[in-house]
Design a protein around this motif. Structure first.
Motif, PDB file in Angstrom:
ATOM      1  N   PRO A  47       8.711  -8.587 -25.042  1.00  0.00           N
ATOM      2  CA  PRO A  47       9.508  -9.693 -24.488  1.00  0.00           C
ATOM      3  C   PRO A  47       9.064  -9.913 -23.036  1.00  0.00           C
ATOM      4  CG  PRO A  47      10.918  -8.126 -25.634  1.00  0.00           C
ATOM      5  CD  PRO A  47       9.557  -7.495 -25.534  1.00  0.00           C
ATOM      6  N   PRO A  48       8.498 -11.072 -22.723  1.00  0.00           N
ATOM      7  CA  PRO A  48       7.868 -11.212 -21.400  1.00  0.00           C
ATOM      8  C   PRO A  48       8.896 -11.234 -20.274  1.00  0.00           C
ATOM      9  CG  PRO A  48       7.858 -13.316 -22.570  1.00  0.00           C
ATOM     10  CD  PRO A  48       8.355 -12.297 -23.543  1.00  0.00           C
ATOM     11  N   PRO A  49       8.859 -10.243 -19.387  1.00  0.00           N
ATOM     12  CA  PRO A  49       9.803 -10.271 -18.266  1.00  0.00           C
ATOM     13  C   PRO A  49       9.476 -11.421 -17.322  1.00  0.00           C
ATOM     14  CG  PRO A  49       8.220  -8.498 -17.992  1.00  0.00           C
ATOM     15  CD  PRO A  49       7.973  -9.079 -19.344  1.00  0.00           C
ATOM     16  N   ASN A  50      10.482 -11.881 -16.592  1.00  0.00           N
ATOM     17  CA  ASN A  50      10.278 -12.960 -15.631  1.00  0.00           C
ATOM     18  C   ASN A  50       9.287 -12.535 -14.552  1.00  0.00           C
ATOM     19  OD1 ASN A  50      12.119 -14.426 -17.022  1.00  0.00           O
ATOM     20  ND2 ASN A  50      13.733 -14.326 -15.489  1.00  0.00           N
ATOM     21  N   VAL A  51       8.434 -13.455 -14.187  1.00  0.00           N
ATOM     22  CA  VAL A  51       7.447 -13.180 -13.150  1.00  0.00           C
ATOM     23  C   VAL A  51       8.147 -12.910 -11.817  1.00  0.00           C
ATOM     24  CG1 VAL A  51       7.094 -15.574 -12.429  1.00  0.00           C
ATOM     25  CG2 VAL A  51       5.209 -13.957 -12.279  1.00  0.00           C
ATOM     26  N   THR A  52       9.391 -13.367 -11.688  1.00  0.00           N
ATOM     27  CA  THR A  52      10.163 -13.123 -10.455  1.00  0.00           C
ATOM     28  C   THR A  52      10.771 -11.729 -10.445  1.00  0.00           C
ATOM     29  OG1 THR A  52      12.156 -13.948 -11.514  1.00  0.00           O
ATOM     30  CG2 THR A  52      10.875 -15.515 -10.257  1.00  0.00           C
ATOM     31  N   GLY A  53      10.724 -11.044 -11.586  1.00  0.00           N
ATOM     32  CA  GLY A  53      11.601  -9.896 -11.775  1.00  0.00           C
ATOM     33  C   GLY A  53      11.099  -8.585 -11.211  1.00  0.00           C
ATOM     34  N   SER A  54      12.020  -7.631 -11.200  1.00  0.00           N
ATOM     35  CA  SER A  54      11.686  -6.239 -10.938  1.00  0.00           C
ATOM     36  C   SER A  54      12.360  -5.423 -12.032  1.00  0.00           C
ATOM     37  CB  SER A  54      12.182  -5.797  -9.552  1.00  0.00           C
ATOM     38  OG  SER A  54      13.580  -5.943  -9.462  1.00  0.00           O
ATOM     39  N   LEU A  55      11.873  -4.231 -12.238  1.00  0.00           N
ATOM     40  CA  LEU A  55      12.331  -3.395 -13.340  1.00  0.00           C
ATOM     41  C   LEU A  55      13.819  -3.084 -13.192  1.00  0.00           C
ATOM     42  CD1 LEU A  55      11.202  -1.767 -15.824  1.00  0.00           C
ATOM     43  CD2 LEU A  55      11.082   0.184 -14.270  1.00  0.00           C
ATOM     44  N   HIS A  56      14.608  -3.431 -14.209  1.00  0.00           N
ATOM     45  CA  HIS A  56      16.019  -3.042 -14.208  1.00  0.00           C
ATOM     46  C   HIS A  56      16.287  -2.182 -15.439  1.00  0.00           C
ATOM     47  CE1 HIS A  56      16.870  -6.018 -17.313  1.00  0.00           C
ATOM     48  NE2 HIS A  56      16.488  -7.010 -16.524  1.00  0.00           N
ATOM     49  N   MET A  57      17.509  -1.718 -15.565  1.00  0.00           N
ATOM     50  CA  MET A  57      17.834  -0.758 -16.614  1.00  0.00           C
ATOM     51  C   MET A  57      17.604  -1.329 -18.013  1.00  0.00           C
ATOM     52  SD  MET A  57      18.550   2.284 -15.835  1.00  0.00           S
ATOM     53  CE  MET A  57      19.081   3.348 -14.517  1.00  0.00           C
ATOM     54  N   GLY A  58      17.887  -2.615 -18.189  1.00  0.00           N
ATOM     55  CA  GLY A  58      17.658  -3.229 -19.494  1.00  0.00           C
ATOM     56  C   GLY A  58      16.189  -3.197 -19.876  1.00  0.00           C
ATOM     57  N   HIS A  59      15.303  -3.508 -18.903  1.00  0.00           N
ATOM     58  CA  HIS A  59      13.858  -3.407 -19.157  1.00  0.00           C
ATOM     59  C   HIS A  59      13.488  -1.973 -19.532  1.00  0.00           C
ATOM     60  CE1 HIS A  59      13.315  -6.947 -16.191  1.00  0.00           C
ATOM     61  NE2 HIS A  59      13.040  -7.401 -17.400  1.00  0.00           N
TER      62      HIS A  59
END
Length: 892
Positions: A47-59
């Motif tokens: 599932p492609p994470p958002n390019v804006t994102g940082s690693l969170h617990m759900g990831h």
């Protein structure tokens, strides 16, 4: 990777190990798929994470599960493609760059569209890889050489083809319908981007005069007085006796003077408010459906900026919607048409990015015919081509898909895939692959060249994400990857995007590829804090997975997630203590490996576990095989928690706590043959543990395999997954050593419960022991005496002595005379005090759980926490009661 063993450090240091091992895996090509391989492919789409994102617990949860599956299947010999990539995340990314511009005193409109989009691409190049770097910290063994981005050239070509084809098939069209309008961002947003928030407000009761009947009114209740300016009907339930005579008649809309119909519709609930409901089809989703059923006029009175527009009376025009609310209420009160006001707490929809209440607005947008696309996607699940784990998700999927609404695919943004539509001078639409084709279509239509204007909107982010399973493989080009890796084997995702992403991938995949995009959808729960509460910044309970990795190592965090991931999609509770516990597990494994290293337990080429002779070695070989089969069965059914539990219990309990203790006398003894066999068996067992644990804890297992010289030429990551011969399990050896464990465990349990000093050696007397038990005791006497700290162990002659405790193992009663070791009366009093304290705690909890008001009003996680505490106290009480009963039995 070297076969030569290196001495293990005294302490396990994940920070030193993890970066080094990951770099070696990636540089060696260990993660790469091979399109030319003869191996059976295994495909997982990240599932492609958002390019804006940082690693969170759900990831971290989601990627741990995916990586376990990919590493397992790769070791089983399959050609694994874990397809990575990131999503352009239209709204989120545009907001980030707009915020940066705002800090410089500029807006996107100051730059213009072209320059703004160029600025976003610059930001993406600089910061867009942060989350993929963080996923490496977690241990993702994804094929980074194939990384894609939803707006790269190839995926953009796929989006263009899909839009044009669906339009030409009549499955994409323009329509005027209600949308969630974010007033701050000035765009339509999806339901997923709407967050209902509990808000304290009022319920205003307004009286509308009934036409032709002076003095009679119909009262409606509303939380949004300003929308009454756009009312086009009042609805009542068809069976509500209060209003039967009014159905089909009219009332007069106050402040506006418009004549509006009184209609019968089951949407009106006689038990709610006055039972009569004002209908504003242009500003409420439910009212929109009522309006369509009754052919009502749809009058929009709020504009795209949240101000009252020209369709309302002049005195309200230009007012902000909330200012208009105050004035409408004041005017209704002045007209003596405000019956009453009640405080009312209700859920108000907010835009999750804009942070302001969304406004349902009637706007012209682009839509996909989701109902038509959904039919084959429903049939694919009905016929078993795609299955959901857990099965309960299937019903949810059907409910959504069978009642699916048109999908609004346009967004009023600048960042995203621009809609490939051009408008002629009279508004005629030309959908085409590029400017030149659009111009040619227009010239053919008009008979001459005309100026065209490109549609300014972009596509919903979910539109390009829906194509992910095949666009990432190179479609629409005829690429071998498409034929080899589509459809995928499993999709791992959360319940929250079942409809927004999973359902849309099903629709697009079947429509364009003729086959489902994945055979299995595994849905996991949400990550919550240790109390079961949702993590949020406002609660201050957000945990950063990178902090936990820094403190305890990625292996510990991964194993915690695996241990908590049960089929059923239960939410996962995270705490520092739980992750620290699995860091201790990694340390236990490390220390066991050091013991093996220091005692010459090195891998022996050609070792054949089928031929070991020592009972303890036949036993551990069989237990290893049984554990391996449990892990295989559990992973095959996505029961990650059961696989993790089997590995934990075997590694920590069976191998570290029991086998190593059993092996010590042999390793220190004079029997050279027994010692050599035990060294080889211990090394073989440890090697199998490392292989079985590798998908869960890749870093520590790879490090140990490398340094202990297990000789995997491409590293443990490419080692062969073991198969288990039935002959490895020796029932006789298992029965004997399991008896030793039960015998020692029961005595250790008594020693702990009765506070017997650790150094004190005690006597054990056996009553009713069978010949087989006496034989086992004679064979293992030294082992049992050492591990249970027994002075002597012998059959009982006569009655049990006074002050003895009794425990039972199989047919044999073990009598432990403790009167000379502990104060029996004091111990009995201590146990009774402990039981009394626990009884008091249980009464307190029962008082809460028996209080209907508490159960009804307390958050679900608080009630669950109380229930769990009661279960823990009950278990402890039962254990203490058993200890007390044994003590009393021995003293009577």
């Amino acid at each position: 990777m070297s076969d030569a063993p290196n001495k293990l450090d005294k302490t396990y240091s994940p920070q030193e190990i993890e970066a080094r091992q990951y770099d070696r895996w990636e540089r060696s090509g260990a993660f790469a798929s091979d399109v030319g391989s003869n191996a059976v492919p295994y495909t997982v789409m990240m599932p492609p994470p958002n390019v804006t994102g940082s690693l969170h617990m759900g990831h971290a949860l989601n990627h741990t599960i995916q990586d376990i599956l990919v590493r397992w299947e790769r070791m089983r010999g399959r050609d694994a493609l874990w397809q990575p990539g990131t999503d352009h995340a239209g709204i989120a990314t545009q907001m980030v760059v707009e915020r940066q511009l705002g800090e410089q005193g500029k807006s996107r409109k100051d730059l213009g569209r072209e320059a703004f989009v160029a600025r976003v691409w610059e930001w993406k190049a600089e910061s867009g890889g942060m989350i993929t770097r963080q996923l490496r910290r977690l241990g993702d063994s994804t094929d980074w050489s194939r990384e894609r981005f939803t707006m790269d050239e190839g995926l953009s070509a796929a989006v263009l083809k899909v839009f044009v084809e669906l339009y030409r098939q009549g499955l994409i069209y323009k329509d005027k319908r209600l949308v969630n309008w974010d007033l701050k961002l000035e765009t339509a947003i999806s339901d997923l981007e709407v967050q209902p928030r509990e808000t304290k407000g009022n319920l205003w009761y307004f009286r509308y005069p009934v036409e032709g009947e002076a003095g009679r009114f119909i009262t409606v209740a509303t939380t949004r007085p300003e929308t009454m300016l756009g009312d086009t009907a009042v609805a009542v339930h068809p069976e509500d006796p209060r209003y039967i005579d009014l159905v089909g008649r009219f009332c007069v809309l106050p402040l506006v003077g418009r004549r509006i119909a009184i209609v019968a519709d089951e949407y009106a609930d006689p038990a709610q408010g006055s039972g009569a409901v004002k209908i504003t089809p242009a500003h409420d989703f439910n009212d929109f459906e009522v309006g369509r059923r009754h052919g009502l006029e749809m009058i929009s009175v709020i504009d795209l900026q949240g101000r009252i527009n020209e369709n309302a009376p002049e005195k309200y025009r230009g007012l902000d919607r909330f200012e208009a609310r105050k004035l409408v209420v004041a005017d209704m009160e002045a007209a003596e048409l405000l019956e009453k006001v009640e405080p009312h707490t209700h859920m108000v929809p907010f835009g999750d990015r804009g942070g302001v209440p969304i406004e349902p607005l009637l706007t012209e947008q682009w839509y996909a015919d989701a109902a038509t696309l959904a039919k084959p996607a429903i049939e694919a699940v009905e016929t078993g081509r795609t299955r959901f784990v857990p099965e309960a998700a299937t019903k949810t999927y059907y409910d959504w898909m069978r009642n699916i609404q048109p999908w609004c695919i346009s967004r009023q943004l600048w960042w995203g895939h621009r809609i490939p539509a051009w408008y002629g001078p009279d508004g005629e639409i030309f959908v085409a692959y590029d400017d030149a084709e659009a111009a040619a279509l227009a010239e053919k239509h008009y008979g001459k060249a005309v100026p065209l204007e490109r549609d300014p909107d972009v596509l919903d982010t979910w539109f390009s994400s829906a194509l992910w399973p095949f666009s990432t493989l190179g479609w629409p080009e005829d690429r071998p990857e498409v034929a080899r890796y589509y459809p995928g084997d499993v999709l791992v995702t959360g319940w929250d995007i079942l409809f927004f992403w999973v359902a849309r991938m099903m629709m697009m995949g079947i429509h364009f590829m003729g086959e489902v995009p994945f055979r299995t959808v595994y849905l996991h729960g949400l990550v919550r804090d240790q109390h079961g509460q949702k993590m949020s910044k406002s609660k201050g309970n957000v945990m950063d997975p990178l902090d936990l990795i820094e403190k305890y190592g990625a292996d510990a965090l991964r194993f915690m997630f695996a241990s908590a991931s049960a089929v059923g999609g239960r939410d996962v509770k995270v705490s520092d203590a739980r992750v620290e516990g699995y860091r201790n597990f990694a340390t236990k494994l490390w220390n066991a490996a050091r013991f093996c290293e220091m005692n010459g337990c090195a891998p022996k080429p050609g070792f054949e576990p089928l031929f070991v002779k020592q009972t303890v070695n036949r036993w551990i070989v069989g237990k290893t095989a049984e554990t391996g089969r449990q892990v295989d069965a559990a992973l095959g059914e996505y029961r990650f928690n059961e696989a993790a539990a089997a590995l934990y219990q075997f590694t920590w309990g069976t191998f570290c706590d029991w086998y190593i203790e059993f092996a010590k006398p042999v390793l220190l003894g004079d029997d050279a043959a027994a010692k050599a066999e035990t060294q080889a068996t211990a090394a073989w067992t440890l090697g199998r543990i490392l292989v079985l644990l590798h998908p869960f804890m890749p870093f520590v297992t790879e490090e140990l395999a490398e340094k202990l010289g297990y000789g995997h030429p491409h590293g443990l990551i490419r080692a062969a997954w073991p198969e288990w011969d039935d002959a490895l399990v020796d029932a006789g050896a298992a029965a004997e050593m399991d008896w030793v464990i039960r015998f020692v465990s029961e005595i250790r349990g008594v020693r702990s419960e009765m506070n017997v000093p650790p150094g004190a050696k005690i006597e054990a007397l056996l009553q009713g022991a069978s010949g087989e038990t006496l034989r086992r005791l004679d064979t293992n006497r030294d082992l049992v005496s050492r591990l249970a700290r027994l002075e002597t162990v012998a059959p009982l002659a006569g009655d049990p002595p006074k002050g003895a405790v009794q425990v039972v193992v199989d047919e044999c009663t073990i009598v432990l005379p403790l009167a000379g070791v502990i104060d029996i009366a004091a111990e009995r009093a201590r146990l009774e005090r402990e039981i009394g304290k626990i009884d008091g705690e249980i009464r307190k909890i029962d008082g809460k759980l028996g209080n209907e008001a508490f159960v009804a009003k307390a958050p679900r996680e608080v009630v669950e926490e109380q229930q769990e505490r009661r279960e823990d106290f009950t278990a402890t009480r039962e254990r203490l009661q058993a200890a007390l009963a044994r003590l009393l039995t021995g003293d009577d």
